[in-house]
Every structure is written in structure tokens, then in C-alpha cells.
Design a protein around this motif. Structure first.
Motif, PDB file in Angstrom:
ATOM      1  N   GLU A   1      -9.958   5.131   1.194  1.00 23.77           N
ATOM      2  CA  GLU A   1      -8.722   5.896   1.006  1.00 23.77           C
ATOM      3  C   GLU A   1      -7.557   4.971   0.667  1.00 23.77           C
ATOM      4  OE1 GLU A   1      -8.441   7.942   4.693  1.00 23.77           O
ATOM      5  OE2 GLU A   1      -9.691   9.643   4.041  1.00 23.77           O
TER       6      GLU A   1
ATOM      7  N   ASP B   1      -3.233   4.352  -7.127  1.00 23.66           N
ATOM      8  CA  ASP B   1      -2.179   5.316  -7.458  1.00 23.66           C
ATOM      9  C   ASP B   1      -0.869   4.594  -7.773  1.00 23.66           C
ATOM     10  OD1 ASP B   1      -0.679   7.569  -7.792  1.00 23.66           O
ATOM     11  OD2 ASP B   1      -0.724   8.198  -5.693  1.00 23.66           O
TER      12      ASP B   1
ATOM     13  N   ASP C   1      -1.294   5.498   5.169  1.00 22.76           N
ATOM     14  CA  ASP C   1      -1.234   6.920   4.845  1.00 22.76           C
ATOM     15  C   ASP C   1      -0.466   7.075   3.535  1.00 22.76           C
ATOM     16  OD1 ASP C   1       1.296   6.322   5.659  1.00 22.76           O
ATOM     17  OD2 ASP C   1       1.451   7.878   7.188  1.00 22.76           O
ATOM     18  N   ARG C   2      -0.129   8.298   3.153  1.00 25.58           N
ATOM     19  CA  ARG C   2       0.490   8.559   1.866  1.00 25.58           C
ATOM     20  C   ARG C   2       1.997   8.321   1.861  1.00 25.58           C
ATOM     21  NH1 ARG C   2      -1.950   8.654  -2.713  1.00 25.58           N
ATOM     22  NH2 ARG C   2      -0.184   9.868  -3.483  1.00 25.58           N
TER      23      ARG C   2
ATOM     24  N   ARG D   1       4.721   7.546  -1.316  1.00 24.79           N
ATOM     25  CA  ARG D   1       5.803   8.456  -1.700  1.00 24.79           C
ATOM     26  C   ARG D   1       7.136   7.726  -1.762  1.00 24.79           C
ATOM     27  NH1 ARG D   1       8.038  13.025   2.457  1.00 24.79           N
ATOM     28  NH2 ARG D   1       9.972  13.527   1.357  1.00 24.79           N
TER      29      ARG D   1
ATOM     30  N   ARG E   1      -4.906   4.663  -2.726  1.00 26.76           N
ATOM     31  CA  ARG E   1      -3.443   4.597  -2.734  1.00 26.76           C
ATOM     32  C   ARG E   1      -2.954   3.412  -3.557  1.00 26.76           C
ATOM     33  NH1 ARG E   1      -4.522   5.160   3.118  1.00 26.76           N
ATOM     34  NH2 ARG E   1      -4.777   7.410   3.460  1.00 26.76           N
TER      35      ARG E   1
END
Length: 447
Positions: free
Chosen positions: A411, A418, A373-374, A378, A415
Motif C-alpha cells: 500500500e 501516486d 496512510d493517504r 493529500r 502512495r
């Protein structure tokens, strides 16, 4: 056997009439095994009377007998003594451990229909015969059964054994749970096993951080006037030959790196490409153990932390005692358990603030996460913004077996891009060994 929620329980009675906190007995309940017999019987008798058929009335009478039998008697209470033994209490991961359970009837009633189910820890897999037994026990008699489990990393406590007794007709059941403290501790050794190429994971200098301070080292820094007692090997003999003056070489001083290994152990990280495959947390803990050993062997100071609702923190350090503490933490800490702990809430912002307060100012961070997940993205960005060199090691939990799995892979790839776009290094770890994945990433970074 009909299952039910554990309710109406309490502290059980010992055979001597006292109370035993290790025994929990539940009130008997109906199994509904004979449900509808009475109604069908009445219908048959009524039909026989209306039709004046003696045979139907006779069949109904037989049904009345079964209905009475079904409600005869109660499930007897089970007063049991339970012992459990393991043939190996500290196995290596993957070893099979034989578990032997002995159950003795300490009550005065015969248990004609007794079902026993052992409380195997959820992380352990039973690999041969089931961890259960159906038997009958006279007063004072003992039943024994055994099974094997496959050991996995961690400290595993057995749950209470479940004992279910039935009435003679099986219409009522009574459940009793008997605790017998048993622990299997599986702590793998921290062994890099092969030459782990960590140069790219931390700084561009393997195992060391260069500084702008002159001293002893391996790289030229400056020259200064000779002082009495300077080592002969550091005298600039070329200058002596040219000018006749004595001068001493100053080399760039190197200091040990400080690295914190951060394992994503949230519930979201317990993902795997297939049901039978190792989950990403298990792979991350394994890789963290290899990395810790390699850093210690290189003279660096290494610490360990977990992204988890449970507090898990080992400050960076070195030495044999520190390595023992790290081994114990990776093997047995509840935050790094082989199975997810969904009992509680993970406060992401609170956890991140606490980690930032604990991290030494010069600490580098290696984050082990499947990037499911994100949130780990972060975390990596926030630590990078506060001046910590961050490298992400990501065991790949995705597959292309289904449309949903393909979307999840897409997905996760986003990430990874990113993070790399932010300048954060990412080691993608697929089916190959961890050292091979690190070596491949290091070659790309060097190129």
C-alpha cells in the motif's frame, strides 16, 4: 501487588497536618488475597461435625484463626518525602543517565510492607535495575534506590512516585502518589555531519533560487551601457576590444530559497519496521535537523512545522538566534515528542487551511512522512496545487515479516507511485544514512 484504577483520590495530608498538592492518597482497598478462606473453613468444620471427625473440626478452627488474622489491621497511610536526582540533566541522545531516588518516612507509623514504583517518563527506557523497590521503613528512616535510563530527544518530566502500603496480612492496600518535580532535557545539536546534497531536494540550483532580475550573480543575463562606478570585473572587455564601446555585464540575480520543513507527527506516523527500531517520527525529526542545518549553511531561509493536533510553527528565517529556536523546537516541542500523544483530536482540514495561510507564497516544502496512510499524500498534492514546490522524504517503516506487514508495504508503494505520477519528488529512505538516501535520489533526478 494488585493494581487498580486511580479513583477516590484526593489531596494528601502533610506530616504537620496541612495539605500538600504534591501528595495524592487513595482509600484502602481489598486485595482479595484471602478470598474464600472463610467459606472453605466453614465447609471443613461442617464436614467434621457431620462425619464426627475431630481432626477436621480442628483444621477448621485453624482456618478460622487465619480468617480473623486476614481481616486484622489496615494498610497504614504513607507520609513520605521524595527527592529525585539525575547525574546528568542535559545528556546527548543515547547517553545513560543514573537516577537516584530517596524516600523518607515522615509519618509516625512503621511501614512494614512498602512498595515503591518510580514514575519514569514513557519515552525513556530503563536499561539496568528496575525503577522500583520493596522495603520497610521506620519513622524518620530513608530508603534509596537508583536505576539508569537511556536518553532520547525531548523534554521528559517524571510522573509522581507510587507508594503502596499493605496491612500485616496483605489483605488491604493503600496507594499514595508523591510528586517530585524532575526534568531531563535532551536536545541534540543541529549538525549536518556530512555534506548533505540538497540540490535535488529544493531547486535545481543548490541553495539558491534563480530569478529574472538582473544584478549580481553567477549566470549571464544581459548587457547594458557602462555607468560610472560599475565594477571593473563586470565590464564586457570583449565588446570593448571589438567596438571600443564600454558595456557592463548583467548577471542573473539569485535570491535565498525559502523552505519549510514539515514533519508528519500524527499518531499514524509513529510506526517502525520492528518493535526495537526507531519510529518514523524520530527518523523524520533527525532528518529535518540535518536538512535545516544544511539549508542555513547554504544561506537559505528555513522554517519548521508539524502535522499534529498541537500547533507547531517556526516561520522561515536565518541567523544564529533562529537556529537556536529551531534546535529547541525539534528537541522539545510536544508536537514532536518521541512517543505519540493520543489525547485529543486532529482536525485535518482545519490544520491544512492554517498551514496554507502561514506559508509564504514562494515557500518550498519538504514533507517528512512514512506515508503510512493517504493523508500526507493529500497534503503534498494540495500544496503542490497551490504553487509550492514539494519534496517528500519518506523513512520506510515497512517490513516483510508478516502477511500484514507485506500488505502495508504494498500500500505504501502505491502512495509513492501516486506522488511521483503527480510530478512530486519522493526520497525513499530505508536502512541507509539520510545523506546517502538524498544523494541516491539526486543522482536519479539528474539522470
Amino acid at each position: 501487588m494488585v493494581s487498580r484504577d486511580a479513583e477516590g483520590g484526593g489531596t494528601g495530608e502533610r506530616a504537620d497536618g496541612g495539605l500538600d498538592d504534591a501528595v495524592t492518597s487513595y482509600s484502602p482497598f481489598e486485595t482479595n488475597r484471602w478470598e474464600g478462606v472463610a467459606g472453605v473453613t466453614l465447609l471443613v468444620i461442617a464436614a467434621g461435625v457431620i462425619a464426627r471427625q475431630a481432626s477436621l473440626v480442628l483444621v477448621g478452627a485453624v482456618g478460622v484463626g487465619y480468617a480473623i488474622y486476614a481481616h486484622y489491621g489496615d494498610a497504614p497511610p504513607a507520609r513520605l518525602a521524595v527527592s529525585r536526582s539525575l547525574d546528568e540533566t542535559a545528556p546527548e541522545p543515547g547517553d545513560e543517565v543514573r537516577v537516584t531516588v530517596r524516600v523518607t518516612n515522615e509519618g509516625s507509623a512503621t511501614l512494614a510492607d512498602l512498595r515503591l514504583v518510580d514514575g519514569v517518563p514513557p519515552a525513556l527506557e530503563v536499561v539496568d535495575t528496575p525503577a522500583r523497590l520493596a522495603t520497610a521503613l521506620r519513622p524518620g528512616a530513608t530508603a534509596t534506590f537508583s536505576y539508569r535510563v537511556r536518553a532520547v530527544r525531548g523534554s521528559h518530566d517524571w510522573e509522581p512516585l507510587r507508594a503502596v502500603t499493605r496491612s500485616p496480612a496483605g489483605a488491604r492496600e493503600r496507594e499514595t502518589r508523591v510528586a517530585a518535580a524532575t526534568t531531563l532535557r535532551c536536545a541534540p545539536t543541529l549538525d549536518a555531519g556530512a555534506d548533505l546534497p540538497l540540490r535535488g531536494l529544493t531547486t535545481q540550483y543548490h541553495g539558491r533560487v534563480p530569478t529574472d532580475v538582473g544584478g549580481s550573480g553567477v549566470e549571464f543575463y544581459a548587457t547594458r551601457e557602462y555607468r560610472r562606478g560599475d565594477p571593473l570585473r563586470r565590464i564586457d572587455w570583449n565588446r570593448r576590444a571589438r567596438t571600443g564601446e564600454l558595456a557592463t555585464l548583467e548577471l542573473r540575480e539569485e535570491r535565498a530559497a525559502t523552505v519549510v520543513l514539515l514533519v508528519d507527527a500524527r499518531e499514524e506516523a509513529y510506526v517502525a519496521p520492528a518493535p526495537e527500531a526507531e519510529n518514523a517520527v524520530e527518523r523524520s525529526v533527525e532528518a529535518a535537523g540535518l536538512t535545516f542545518t544544511a539549508l542555513q549553511d547554504g544561506g537559505d531561509r528555513a522554517g519548521i512545522a508539524a502535522v499534529s493536533r498541537r500547533d507547531c510553527w517556526l516561520p522561515p528565517g536565518a541567523g544564529t538566534d533562529h537556529a537556536v529556536r529551531a534546535r529547541d523546537l525539534l528537541a522539545t516541542h510536544p508536537a514532536l515528542a518521541p512517543t505519540p500523544d493520543d489525547d485529543g483530536v486532529f482536525y485535518a482540514s482545519v490544520w491544512l487551511r492554517r498551514l496554507r495561510r502561514r506559508l509564504p507564497a514562494d515557500a518550498q516544502v519538504i514533507l517528512f512522512s512514512p506515508l503510512a496512510d493517504r493523508y500526507p499524500v493529500r497534503v503534498a498534492k494540495r500544496l503542490d496545487a497551490h504553487g509550492h514546490l514539494v519534496t517528500v522524504v519518506s523513512p520506510d517503516p515497512t517490513s516483510d515479516r508478516t502477511v500484514g506487514a507485506t500488505v502495508a508495504r504494498f500500500e505504501r508503494d502505491g502512495r509513492v507511485r501516486d506522488l511521483r505520477g503527480r510530478g512530486i519528488r519522493v526520497v525513499e529512505w530505508g536502512d541507509e544514512s539520510f545523506p546517502k538516501a538524498v544523494a541516491g535520489a539526486s543522482r536519479r533526478w539528474d539522470g
